[in-house]
Scaffold this active site. Sequence first.
Site, PDB file in Angstrom:
ATOM      1  NE  ARG A 177       0.864   7.182   1.638  1.00 43.69           N
ATOM      2  CZ  ARG A 177       1.455   6.161   1.044  1.00 43.69           C
ATOM      3  NH1 ARG A 177       1.654   5.032   1.702  1.00 43.69           N
ATOM      4  NH2 ARG A 177       1.850   6.245  -0.210  1.00 43.69           N
ATOM      5  CG  HIS A 219       6.957   2.840   4.094  1.00 46.59           C
ATOM      6  ND1 HIS A 219       6.540   4.136   4.210  1.00 46.59           N
ATOM      7  CD2 HIS A 219       6.281   2.334   3.020  1.00 46.59           C
ATOM      8  CE1 HIS A 219       5.653   4.417   3.255  1.00 46.59           C
ATOM      9  NE2 HIS A 219       5.482   3.325   2.535  1.00 46.59           N
TER      10      HIS A 219
END
Length: 318
Positions: free
Chosen positions: A233, A281
């Site tokens: 994250r 991502h």
Amino acid sequence: MRARNGDKINLLFNVTPDVLAEYRDSILDALKRRSIDARAGLLGEIAPGDADYIIHATGGPITDFAPFTNARAVLSLWAGVEKIVGNTTLTQPLCRMVDDGLRQGMVEWVVGHVLRAHLGMDRYVREKPRGWEQHVPPLATDRSVTVLGLGELGSAAATALAQLGFRVTGWSRSPRDVAGVRCLAGADSLPEALASAEILIGLLPQTPETIDLLNAERLALLPKGSFIVNAGRGTLIVDDALVAALDSGQVAQATLDVFRTEPVPADHPFWSHPAVTISPHIAAATRASTAAEKIAENVVRAESGEPLQHVVDRALSY
């Protein structure tokens, strides 16, 4: 097998239309192979009271889950659930995605970028030196790697790296046991885990305890010239502290797949920093073909009265 009211099972997709198009047929086919007849649709196509299961992904329009009184579970298509786990209207069981495709994708991405750092591949791929300078990298057995987070993805990545010969340390909130990996647990052992991290891999979930975990003080604990690979994250690392550590040489290079704001703003210093690699991502994308099987398995379990798999602990946020 049918829903409790004798009709088709209703899957309400709390997703964007493009995600519905990508996943609907795969999930319906996976259920059909298990003798479950189902229909799927977005909000407006399936009434709140008729929804048996809610298939969830970030970006879906539903933020108030209170009207879905008959929904047996909310089944996430993504591994990360930090954007929904704190929703106070969500009283249904919430299950995160854990599947083989996601796990394999993460392992391949992590191993690829660890080897890139370990072998010094940027020297030849990016810099293309004209001189015949032979920089022989150390063997994996001479390189220490630390994996922050030993959940499904972290344990798989740590195991793969250990099998390649790296000296792997894993750190987690609570004690874990991973074959071939030195496992540390708890806040008191974090400095020890960081001190040996010539290559540091971030695979922690986002929780109140992990936000800003890697601040300036903790980055200073790393061996000078270390590498960072973060695919957990974006909130794990304080951006300004990382830039400062890169500028000083404390950290040699950072490969980042996750960020506080996605897409990364055009004026963010990561874009222009020569020691930062931005990956959009993609480290562990959920793939419809494998994720559909996991969604179907959980529906079968619920319809059969068996416990759901991968239920999120709201207190831990994962």
